[in-house]
Scaffold this motif. Sequence first.
Motif, PDB file in Angstrom:
ATOM      1  N   GLN A  54      55.748  52.415  44.173  1.00 43.22           N
ATOM      2  CA  GLN A  54      56.036  51.024  43.818  1.00 43.22           C
ATOM      3  C   GLN A  54      55.118  50.559  42.686  1.00 43.22           C
ATOM      4  O   GLN A  54      55.555  49.884  41.754  1.00 43.22           O
ATOM      5  CB  GLN A  54      55.851  50.114  45.031  1.00 43.22           C
ATOM      6  N   ILE A  55      53.847  50.937  42.765  1.00 39.39           N
ATOM      7  CA  ILE A  55      52.920  50.590  41.690  1.00 39.39           C
ATOM      8  C   ILE A  55      53.388  51.203  40.371  1.00 39.39           C
ATOM      9  O   ILE A  55      53.345  50.559  39.318  1.00 39.39           O
ATOM     10  CB  ILE A  55      51.497  51.065  42.038  1.00 39.39           C
ATOM     11  N   GLY A  56      53.845  52.441  40.449  1.00 40.17           N
ATOM     12  CA  GLY A  56      54.351  53.093  39.243  1.00 40.17           C
ATOM     13  C   GLY A  56      55.501  52.339  38.622  1.00 40.17           C
ATOM     14  O   GLY A  56      55.578  52.189  37.396  1.00 40.17           O
ATOM     15  N   ARG A  57      56.418  51.846  39.479  1.00 44.00           N
ATOM     16  CA  ARG A  57      57.553  51.078  38.949  1.00 44.00           C
ATOM     17  C   ARG A  57      57.100  49.718  38.429  1.00 44.00           C
ATOM     18  O   ARG A  57      57.568  49.247  37.398  1.00 44.00           O
ATOM     19  CB  ARG A  57      58.616  50.895  40.039  1.00 44.00           C
ATOM     20  N   ASP A  58      56.188  49.076  39.152  1.00 45.00           N
ATOM     21  CA  ASP A  58      55.720  47.749  38.749  1.00 45.00           C
ATOM     22  C   ASP A  58      55.087  47.766  37.364  1.00 45.00           C
ATOM     23  O   ASP A  58      55.305  46.871  36.548  1.00 45.00           O
ATOM     24  CB  ASP A  58      54.693  47.213  39.744  1.00 45.00           C
ATOM     25  N   LEU A  59      54.266  48.787  37.123  1.00 46.99           N
ATOM     26  CA  LEU A  59      53.438  48.805  35.919  1.00 46.99           C
ATOM     27  C   LEU A  59      53.890  49.829  34.889  1.00 46.99           C
ATOM     28  O   LEU A  59      53.285  49.937  33.826  1.00 46.99           O
ATOM     29  CB  LEU A  59      51.981  49.082  36.300  1.00 46.99           C
ATOM     30  N   SER A  65      46.130  42.684  35.762  1.00 48.15           N
ATOM     31  CA  SER A  65      47.367  43.159  36.377  1.00 48.15           C
ATOM     32  C   SER A  65      47.120  44.026  37.606  1.00 48.15           C
ATOM     33  O   SER A  65      47.925  44.023  38.534  1.00 48.15           O
ATOM     34  CB  SER A  65      48.199  43.935  35.350  1.00 48.15           C
ATOM     35  N   VAL A  66      46.022  44.765  37.643  1.00 52.54           N
ATOM     36  CA  VAL A  66      45.792  45.632  38.791  1.00 52.54           C
ATOM     37  C   VAL A  66      45.122  44.906  39.947  1.00 52.54           C
ATOM     38  O   VAL A  66      45.219  45.350  41.101  1.00 52.54           O
ATOM     39  CB  VAL A  66      44.951  46.879  38.405  1.00 52.54           C
ATOM     40  N   MET A  67      44.452  43.776  39.674  1.00 51.96           N
ATOM     41  CA  MET A  67      43.741  43.102  40.752  1.00 51.96           C
ATOM     42  C   MET A  67      44.687  42.555  41.813  1.00 51.96           C
ATOM     43  O   MET A  67      44.273  42.260  42.936  1.00 51.96           O
ATOM     44  CB  MET A  67      42.869  41.976  40.198  1.00 51.96           C
ATOM     45  N   GLY A  68      45.974  42.407  41.489  1.00 50.39           N
ATOM     46  CA  GLY A  68      46.937  41.977  42.491  1.00 50.39           C
ATOM     47  C   GLY A  68      47.112  42.977  43.614  1.00 50.39           C
ATOM     48  O   GLY A  68      47.643  42.642  44.683  1.00 50.39           O
ATOM     49  N   TYR A  69      46.678  44.219  43.406  1.00 51.23           N
ATOM     50  CA  TYR A  69      46.798  45.243  44.440  1.00 51.23           C
ATOM     51  C   TYR A  69      45.567  45.314  45.341  1.00 51.23           C
ATOM     52  O   TYR A  69      45.542  46.101  46.283  1.00 51.23           O
ATOM     53  CB  TYR A  69      47.021  46.614  43.787  1.00 51.23           C
ATOM     54  N   LYS A  70      44.574  44.502  45.049  1.00 50.22           N
ATOM     55  CA  LYS A  70      43.362  44.530  45.860  1.00 50.22           C
ATOM     56  C   LYS A  70      43.675  44.051  47.268  1.00 50.22           C
ATOM     57  O   LYS A  70      44.290  43.011  47.471  1.00 50.22           O
ATOM     58  CB  LYS A  70      42.290  43.643  45.222  1.00 50.22           C
ATOM     59  N   HIS A  71      43.255  44.821  48.247  1.00 49.32           N
ATOM     60  CA  HIS A  71      43.478  44.521  49.665  1.00 49.32           C
ATOM     61  C   HIS A  71      44.962  44.507  50.034  1.00 49.32           C
ATOM     62  O   HIS A  71      45.333  44.002  51.089  1.00 49.32           O
ATOM     63  CB  HIS A  71      42.844  43.177  50.059  1.00 49.32           C
ATOM     64  N   ASN A  72      45.812  45.028  49.166  1.00 44.29           N
ATOM     65  CA  ASN A  72      47.241  45.119  49.469  1.00 44.29           C
ATOM     66  C   ASN A  72      47.635  46.585  49.613  1.00 44.29           C
ATOM     67  O   ASN A  72      47.340  47.400  48.737  1.00 44.29           O
ATOM     68  CB  ASN A  72      48.086  44.474  48.364  1.00 44.29           C
ATOM     69  N   ASP A  73      48.307  46.912  50.693  1.00 44.33           N
ATOM     70  CA  ASP A  73      48.733  48.284  50.949  1.00 44.33           C
ATOM     71  C   ASP A  73      50.103  48.489  50.307  1.00 44.33           C
ATOM     72  O   ASP A  73      51.142  48.271  50.930  1.00 44.33           O
ATOM     73  CB  ASP A  73      48.794  48.536  52.458  1.00 44.33           C
ATOM     74  N   VAL A  74      50.095  48.881  49.036  1.00 47.65           N
ATOM     75  CA  VAL A  74      51.327  49.055  48.283  1.00 47.65           C
ATOM     76  C   VAL A  74      51.516  50.534  47.983  1.00 47.65           C
ATOM     77  O   VAL A  74      50.583  51.230  47.588  1.00 47.65           O
ATOM     78  CB  VAL A  74      51.274  48.250  46.965  1.00 47.65           C
ATOM     79  N   THR A 108      57.734  43.179  46.676  1.00 51.50           N
ATOM     80  CA  THR A 108      57.118  42.441  45.578  1.00 51.50           C
ATOM     81  C   THR A 108      55.609  42.614  45.605  1.00 51.50           C
ATOM     82  O   THR A 108      54.992  42.564  46.662  1.00 51.50           O
ATOM     83  CB  THR A 108      57.453  40.942  45.684  1.00 51.50           C
ATOM     84  N   VAL A 109      55.030  42.814  44.414  1.00 52.81           N
ATOM     85  CA  VAL A 109      53.576  42.928  44.301  1.00 52.81           C
ATOM     86  C   VAL A 109      53.014  41.547  44.008  1.00 52.81           C
ATOM     87  O   VAL A 109      53.201  40.999  42.936  1.00 52.81           O
ATOM     88  CB  VAL A 109      53.179  43.900  43.178  1.00 52.81           C
ATOM     89  N   ILE A 139      50.964  57.906  27.280  1.00 53.01           N
ATOM     90  CA  ILE A 139      50.689  58.062  28.710  1.00 53.01           C
ATOM     91  C   ILE A 139      50.083  56.760  29.227  1.00 53.01           C
ATOM     92  O   ILE A 139      49.180  56.191  28.605  1.00 53.01           O
ATOM     93  CB  ILE A 139      49.716  59.233  28.945  1.00 53.01           C
ATOM     94  N   MET A 140      50.570  56.280  30.366  1.00 48.58           N
ATOM     95  CA  MET A 140      50.090  55.019  30.923  1.00 48.58           C
ATOM     96  C   MET A 140      49.380  55.276  32.249  1.00 48.58           C
ATOM     97  O   MET A 140      49.871  56.026  33.103  1.00 48.58           O
ATOM     98  CB  MET A 140      51.236  54.038  31.122  1.00 48.58           C
ATOM     99  N   LEU A 141      48.240  54.637  32.422  1.00 52.41           N
ATOM    100  CA  LEU A 141      47.382  54.840  33.585  1.00 52.41           C
ATOM    101  C   LEU A 141      46.978  53.494  34.165  1.00 52.41           C
ATOM    102  O   LEU A 141      46.678  52.556  33.419  1.00 52.41           O
ATOM    103  CB  LEU A 141      46.122  55.616  33.163  1.00 52.41           C
ATOM    104  N   ALA A 142      46.951  53.397  35.486  1.00 53.17           N
ATOM    105  CA  ALA A 142      46.440  52.204  36.164  1.00 53.17           C
ATOM    106  C   ALA A 142      45.206  52.578  36.967  1.00 53.17           C
ATOM    107  O   ALA A 142      45.233  53.531  37.757  1.00 53.17           O
ATOM    108  CB  ALA A 142      47.499  51.604  37.083  1.00 53.17           C
ATOM    109  N   VAL A 143      44.111  51.855  36.749  1.00 51.81           N
ATOM    110  CA  VAL A 143      42.893  52.019  37.544  1.00 51.81           C
ATOM    111  C   VAL A 143      42.945  50.971  38.651  1.00 51.81           C
ATOM    112  O   VAL A 143      42.821  49.772  38.383  1.00 51.81           O
ATOM    113  CB  VAL A 143      41.631  51.827  36.689  1.00 51.81           C
ATOM    114  N   LEU A 144      43.159  51.399  39.884  1.00 49.07           N
ATOM    115  CA  LEU A 144      43.251  50.444  40.979  1.00 49.07           C
ATOM    116  C   LEU A 144      41.873  49.856  41.293  1.00 49.07           C
ATOM    117  O   LEU A 144      40.839  50.484  41.027  1.00 49.07           O
ATOM    118  CB  LEU A 144      43.829  51.114  42.216  1.00 49.07           C
ATOM    119  N   PRO A 145      41.836  48.655  41.843  1.00 51.49           N
ATOM    120  CA  PRO A 145      40.543  48.025  42.145  1.00 51.49           C
ATOM    121  C   PRO A 145      39.678  48.900  43.041  1.00 51.49           C
ATOM    122  O   PRO A 145      40.176  49.501  44.004  1.00 51.49           O
ATOM    123  CB  PRO A 145      40.941  46.730  42.864  1.00 51.49           C
TER     124      PRO A 145
END
Length: 645
Positions: free
Chosen positions: A251-256, A238-247, A70-71, A192-198
């Motif tokens: 999994q990120i691709g599936r989440d978002l 939505s991406v800030m939940g990954y900050k300081h999390n080693d995911v 879980t993210v 096309i969908m893109l996520a910019v990680l923190p």
Amino acid sequence: MHTLSSGRVRFGAFELDLTTGELRSIESPDPNNRVLLREQVFQVLRMLLEREGKIVTREEIKGRLWPADTVVDFDRSINATIKTLRRALGDSADNPRYIETLARRGYRLMLPIEYLESMPVTALEKDRERPEQSAPEVSENTARVQEKVQRQITPHWWKAALVLASAVILVGAGYISWPHFRATGPPRSDKIMLAVLPFENLTGDPNKEYLADGLTEEMISQLGRLNPERLGVIARTSVMGYKHNDVRLDQIGRDLSVQYVLENSLREGGDHIRLTAQLIQVKDQTNLWSQDYDYPAKDILTVEDDVAKAVARQIQIRLTSQQQAELARSRQVNPEAFDAYLQGYYHFERDTDNDTEMAAKYYERATQLDPSYALAWVGLSRARNWQANVGLIPAEEGHRLAREAVERALALNPNLAQAHTQMGRIKRQVDFDWAGADDSFQRAVALDPGNPEVVRTAAGSAATLGRFDEAVQLGRRAVDLDPLNADSWEFLAETEFYMGRLDQAAADCKKALELNPDVWPGPILLSQIYVMQGRPQDALAEIELVRSDPIRAFLYAIAYHALGRKKESDAALSELILKYHAGYAYQIAEVYAFRNQSDEAFEWLDRAYAQRDGGLIGTKVDPLFKSLHKDPRFAAFLKKLNLPT
């Protein structure tokens, strides 16, 4: 150390029914006083009872509440759950009577417990070995609990400070995995969908987190404007939940539901900054492109433009000549002004009165250092407007300052979407210029269709004016762009509530509450949904979770009326009028309308008009005013508000 399976447990002034998750005060004279705890809150309380005064670690809570994939921003989500539990118990973190906090370790129950029916049977650890555990579900038995005023403009109908909320909720929201909700959302297009990680702060200075967070937002904003028809960029919330999390990236691709991820890091040396960016294709985790940029601080925006162009090339996004010209145009700003702007943005998103005051100071400093910095003027306008709405500065002065600041921004940059959105807020709340506000919101969407805040604000305007199909379409687009933002789901639920789609509204409101147990105004909305569904008894449990005393009185007045408990309804309404008439005239009018007392309802609507109560935004579509619709005075009042009849 036990696992409690069934029966009832007593501790202090409360009894907990382990079968239904209902909490009852044994000191209340009302035999029907029961609070239906949400699943996560119930599970934490059960763990504390199982340990019988021994510590329950935060890691154990994490393991019980969320599966390994879980993210979640675990720390903030656990804090929010404990806060909700304390509220149900009438407890305080500063002076606890029930739950003791052991810093950096966990929690323990401070009172002895008494088993009233069945005894515990198995160990706590065994209870966590449930097979095929998935993300926490909200069962039928556990369904639950504004830029604030101007921060998410969703058309809340309860109070200026509760009505005109802004788009970005506090970064501390809890994040639950997206796959749990994906099936109910709209299907993805071929976009096309893109996520910019923190941005990862590698400066070694924790005080530079504001810079990392601000650059994350700037990068998302810039990429989101490239070609919104072909490229969708997941929003910051939505991406800030990954900050300081080693995911894992898959999994990120599936989440978002993204095909690409952009990773960034930040280092600092002297007056130079090094930005490292790498673009990764999720399906095979191929590193498509990476680049280090060393540059003076004053060139930071130009470097972000260079990154955006590189990303567009790699994922084959065709840019129009206008978009290419926009990227080629220099965006240099005074580095000190930019730094002050990022500080202001950081504090504003923390969503407290003190932080808003700090934000106003930083935004003002940014405009002084660089008077041509349009975005800083927008930030200053938002801060001043918020201060006016919550009484931190005189309302007339605050609204004047907010208007002057956003007018300055539009004069500097007529194509700045955030400025049009802010002008729309002021036109709507202060001027009752609905058509002009709607034009501003529509212009903002045309300029920046990939910005979920802009989209949500336009959706709120459409809902306010009764264009529900458009509002739902825009609301779902906001969810698509910001899938882990509880605010997006709550707004969608509000629109569905206005439309009378009560079952769907309840479902989406519960999704918002799973993402963030403290989403505002989750329990307020859900309690009203239950009342309109003919479930006022369930509404009472939600009302217990509402933090605002006047709003609780308002909700009790309508829920008790629906239950036929006239005495309690009268008492709640009397409290609302006696203590809060100066700021809650709109809510008083709602109660009278729901109770079919039309003369009193119109009297208080007139008072709300005189007070410029923000709740008036929802007058036309507010379900609680249904009894007034055939009264000619209602059409006359809408005309007075300049709302189309």
